[in-house]
Design a protein around this motif. Structure first.
Motif, PDB file in Angstrom:
ATOM      1  N   TYR A 128       1.498  13.180  -8.304  1.00 19.07           N
ATOM      2  CA  TYR A 128       0.957  14.501  -7.957  1.00 19.07           C
ATOM      3  C   TYR A 128       2.014  15.585  -8.190  1.00 19.07           C
ATOM      4  O   TYR A 128       1.713  16.652  -8.737  1.00 19.07           O
ATOM      5  CB  TYR A 128       0.495  14.520  -6.507  1.00 19.07           C
ATOM      6  CG  TYR A 128      -0.123  15.837  -6.100  1.00 19.07           C
ATOM      7  CD1 TYR A 128      -1.456  16.128  -6.396  1.00 19.07           C
ATOM      8  CD2 TYR A 128       0.628  16.797  -5.440  1.00 19.07           C
ATOM      9  CE1 TYR A 128      -2.018  17.333  -6.038  1.00 19.07           C
ATOM     10  CE2 TYR A 128       0.067  18.018  -5.084  1.00 19.07           C
ATOM     11  CZ  TYR A 128      -1.258  18.278  -5.381  1.00 19.07           C
ATOM     12  OH  TYR A 128      -1.807  19.489  -5.039  1.00 19.07           O
ATOM     13  N   ALA A 129       3.248  15.300  -7.787  1.00 22.58           N
ATOM     14  CA  ALA A 129       4.325  16.261  -8.030  1.00 22.58           C
ATOM     15  C   ALA A 129       4.512  16.496  -9.519  1.00 22.58           C
ATOM     16  O   ALA A 129       4.741  17.635  -9.964  1.00 22.58           O
ATOM     17  CB  ALA A 129       5.619  15.773  -7.389  1.00 22.58           C
ATOM     18  N   ALA A 130       4.410  15.418 -10.311  1.00 18.16           N
ATOM     19  CA  ALA A 130       4.532  15.564 -11.760  1.00 18.16           C
ATOM     20  C   ALA A 130       3.414  16.415 -12.333  1.00 18.16           C
ATOM     21  O   ALA A 130       3.633  17.194 -13.277  1.00 18.16           O
ATOM     22  CB  ALA A 130       4.537  14.186 -12.420  1.00 18.16           C
ATOM     23  N   HIS A 190       0.837  -1.211   0.000  1.00 17.81           N
ATOM     24  CA  HIS A 190       0.000   0.000   0.000  1.00 17.81           C
ATOM     25  C   HIS A 190       0.866   1.254   0.000  1.00 17.81           C
ATOM     26  O   HIS A 190       0.621   2.180  -0.787  1.00 17.81           O
ATOM     27  CB  HIS A 190      -0.907  -0.007   1.230  1.00 17.81           C
ATOM     28  CG  HIS A 190      -1.661   1.269   1.432  1.00 17.81           C
ATOM     29  ND1 HIS A 190      -2.807   1.581   0.718  1.00 17.81           N
ATOM     30  CD2 HIS A 190      -1.438   2.340   2.246  1.00 17.81           C
ATOM     31  CE1 HIS A 190      -3.253   2.758   1.089  1.00 17.81           C
ATOM     32  NE2 HIS A 190      -2.442   3.243   2.010  1.00 17.81           N
ATOM     33  N   TRP A 191       1.883   1.300   0.860  1.00 13.49           N
ATOM     34  CA  TRP A 191       2.697   2.511   0.957  1.00 13.49           C
ATOM     35  C   TRP A 191       3.567   2.711  -0.281  1.00 13.49           C
ATOM     36  O   TRP A 191       3.829   3.858  -0.672  1.00 13.49           O
ATOM     37  CB  TRP A 191       3.564   2.469   2.219  1.00 13.49           C
ATOM     38  CG  TRP A 191       2.783   2.621   3.483  1.00 13.49           C
ATOM     39  CD1 TRP A 191       2.777   1.779   4.559  1.00 13.49           C
ATOM     40  CD2 TRP A 191       1.884   3.691   3.827  1.00 13.49           C
ATOM     41  NE1 TRP A 191       1.933   2.247   5.532  1.00 13.49           N
ATOM     42  CE2 TRP A 191       1.374   3.423   5.111  1.00 13.49           C
ATOM     43  CE3 TRP A 191       1.456   4.838   3.166  1.00 13.49           C
ATOM     44  CZ2 TRP A 191       0.466   4.267   5.743  1.00 13.49           C
ATOM     45  CZ3 TRP A 191       0.538   5.686   3.798  1.00 13.49           C
ATOM     46  CH2 TRP A 191       0.059   5.395   5.064  1.00 13.49           C
ATOM     47  N   ARG A 192       3.994   1.636  -0.922  1.00  8.51           N
ATOM     48  CA  ARG A 192       4.737   1.804  -2.177  1.00  8.51           C
ATOM     49  C   ARG A 192       3.842   2.429  -3.249  1.00  8.51           C
ATOM     50  O   ARG A 192       4.278   3.314  -4.004  1.00  8.51           O
ATOM     51  CB  ARG A 192       5.290   0.455  -2.661  1.00  8.51           C
ATOM     52  CG  ARG A 192       6.438  -0.085  -1.827  1.00  8.51           C
ATOM     53  CD  ARG A 192       7.198  -1.187  -2.559  1.00  8.51           C
ATOM     54  NE  ARG A 192       6.346  -2.309  -2.913  1.00  8.51           N
ATOM     55  CZ  ARG A 192       6.105  -3.353  -2.125  1.00  8.51           C
ATOM     56  NH1 ARG A 192       6.647  -3.399  -0.912  1.00  8.51           N
ATOM     57  NH2 ARG A 192       5.330  -4.339  -2.532  1.00  8.51           N
ATOM     58  N   TYR A 252       4.256   6.234  -5.254  1.00  9.70           N
ATOM     59  CA  TYR A 252       4.090   6.496  -6.681  1.00  9.70           C
ATOM     60  C   TYR A 252       3.002   7.544  -6.915  1.00  9.70           C
ATOM     61  O   TYR A 252       3.142   8.414  -7.795  1.00  9.70           O
ATOM     62  CB  TYR A 252       3.730   5.203  -7.418  1.00  9.70           C
ATOM     63  CG  TYR A 252       4.896   4.295  -7.697  1.00  9.70           C
ATOM     64  CD1 TYR A 252       6.085   4.783  -8.235  1.00  9.70           C
ATOM     65  CD2 TYR A 252       4.808   2.924  -7.436  1.00  9.70           C
ATOM     66  CE1 TYR A 252       7.154   3.945  -8.506  1.00  9.70           C
ATOM     67  CE2 TYR A 252       5.873   2.074  -7.712  1.00  9.70           C
ATOM     68  CZ  TYR A 252       7.042   2.599  -8.242  1.00  9.70           C
ATOM     69  OH  TYR A 252       8.108   1.762  -8.519  1.00  9.70           O
ATOM     70  N   ALA A 253       1.917   7.462  -6.150  1.00 13.96           N
ATOM     71  CA  ALA A 253       0.826   8.429  -6.308  1.00 13.96           C
ATOM     72  C   ALA A 253       1.295   9.838  -5.948  1.00 13.96           C
ATOM     73  O   ALA A 253       0.926  10.816  -6.615  1.00 13.96           O
ATOM     74  CB  ALA A 253      -0.368   8.022  -5.443  1.00 13.96           C
ATOM     75  N   ARG A 300       9.867   6.423 -13.720  1.00 18.50           N
ATOM     76  CA  ARG A 300       8.460   6.803 -13.844  1.00 18.50           C
ATOM     77  C   ARG A 300       8.300   8.315 -13.973  1.00 18.50           C
ATOM     78  O   ARG A 300       7.522   8.807 -14.784  1.00 18.50           O
ATOM     79  CB  ARG A 300       7.702   6.276 -12.623  1.00 18.50           C
ATOM     80  CG  ARG A 300       6.202   6.521 -12.634  1.00 18.50           C
ATOM     81  CD  ARG A 300       5.625   6.098 -11.288  1.00 18.50           C
ATOM     82  NE  ARG A 300       4.201   6.336 -11.225  1.00 18.50           N
ATOM     83  CZ  ARG A 300       3.275   5.412 -11.386  1.00 18.50           C
ATOM     84  NH1 ARG A 300       3.638   4.171 -11.657  1.00 18.50           N
ATOM     85  NH2 ARG A 300       1.993   5.715 -11.279  1.00 18.50           N
ATOM     86  N   LEU A 301       9.063   9.063 -13.156  1.00 15.32           N
ATOM     87  CA  LEU A 301       8.972  10.522 -13.204  1.00 15.32           C
ATOM     88  C   LEU A 301       9.458  11.074 -14.541  1.00 15.32           C
ATOM     89  O   LEU A 301       8.833  11.971 -15.119  1.00 15.32           O
ATOM     90  CB  LEU A 301       9.779  11.133 -12.065  1.00 15.32           C
ATOM     91  CG  LEU A 301       9.148  11.048 -10.671  1.00 15.32           C
ATOM     92  CD1 LEU A 301      10.182  11.311  -9.592  1.00 15.32           C
ATOM     93  CD2 LEU A 301       7.990  12.044 -10.556  1.00 15.32           C
TER      94      LEU A 301
END
Length: 290
Positions: A235-237, A224-226, A230-231, A279-280
């Motif tokens: 949001y930062a992206a 869940h925390w991983r 990513y979420a 991913r970023l």
């Protein structure tokens, strides 16, 4: 509805159920026996059952209160040794927030911002409180990107969930063996105490400590925390910070990233930094191609 609510709430309720079955039950028994024994020596002026129920259920009620209405993190900050920002640090923080609000006027925020005197760049959110390290505030070029990531947690269920889980944990393993090195040999010795009675006492205190149910669910909580990391990166992206956050991770976190071993499950609560960067940068490329 904030993101991550369904999975986080389901895991939290499962943790609460385990805590009622394990920690609360053991606390009830310990306090009840202690109150009965103490009451035979000195009258306590109350029923042993009442004291036992308070000890068993008070941490659970405190945790539920943190989920519904988290505080401003004063106790957490003092326990870590955090302080209020200086005027210079507050100005740097305001500039970073203003820049992000220029992209999203509805930018979420924390109720309290505190500073930890740590030279390494870092940040953590719990409840409505965001603690930033002095090292991060000194790296003003990375501040907006890291702040955007943390506000991604603030814009979700993550802060409330972290507060609620932390309130469940009263203590860890107070009777754990004390490991020490023998003088000059480099060998490590454990606590010489042992035996069935000592082991039973140790496990009883661990169960009563309030975090054992969460430890049993480590594989689910870690996954869940991983996903939540990513979420928060996403949001930062969305605030245009993908490239800057990837650069910060590559410079400040990737050199210290460790392997994540696990045959059947991965207990790490953060994804590998290399995968976060990939991913970023993919998000940045997609934004740039539009």
């Amino acid at each position: 509805m904030p993101s991550g609510v369904a999975s986080g709430l389901a895991l939290y309720l499962l943790t609460i159920f385990g805590e009622v079955m394990l920690g609360a039950s053991v606390r009830w028994l310990l306090v009840y026996l202690g109150a009965v024994i103490a009451g035979t020596i000195v009258p306590l002026g109350g029923r042993a059952e009442d004291l036992a129920w308070v000890a068993a259920l008070a941490p659970i009620a405190w945790s539920l209160a943190g989920l519904a209405l988290p505080g401003r993190g004063r106790v957490w900050g003092r326990r870590l040794g955090a302080r209020r920002p200086t005027s210079e640090e507050a100005a740097a923080l305001d500039d970073a927030l203003a820049m992000l609000r220029g992209i999203d006027p509805d930018l979420p925020g924390a109720a309290t911002y505190l500073v930890l005197d740590d030279p390494l760049p870092g940040a953590a959110l719990r409840g409505r409180t965001l603690i930033l390290s002095r090292g991060l505030l000194d790296h003003t070029e990375s501040l907006p990107a890291v702040l955007a990531h943390e506000l991604g947690h603030a814009d979700s269920f993550d802060g409330r969930l972290t507060e609620a889980l932390e309130r469940l944990a009263l203590w860890g393993d107070p009777l754990a063996p004390v490991r020490r090195e023998a003088g000059g040999t480099g060998e490590v010795y454990g606590d010489p105490r042992g035996g069935l009675l000592w082991g039973l006492l140790r496990w009883t205190l661990r169960l009563a400590g309030g975090s054992f149910a969460q430890q049993l669910l480590t594989p689910l909580w870690a996954a869940h925390w991983r996903a939540r990391e990513y979420a928060a990166d996403d949001y930062a992206a969305s605030l245009g910070q993908a490239e800057d956050l990837a650069g910060h991770l590559a410079d400040q976190e990737q050199p210290f990233d460790a392997p994540q071993p696990g045959l059947f499950f991965n207990p790490a609560e953060h994804p590998p930094v290399a995968l976060r960067i990939e991913r970023l940068l993919g998000s940045f490329d997609r934004e740039g191609s539009k």
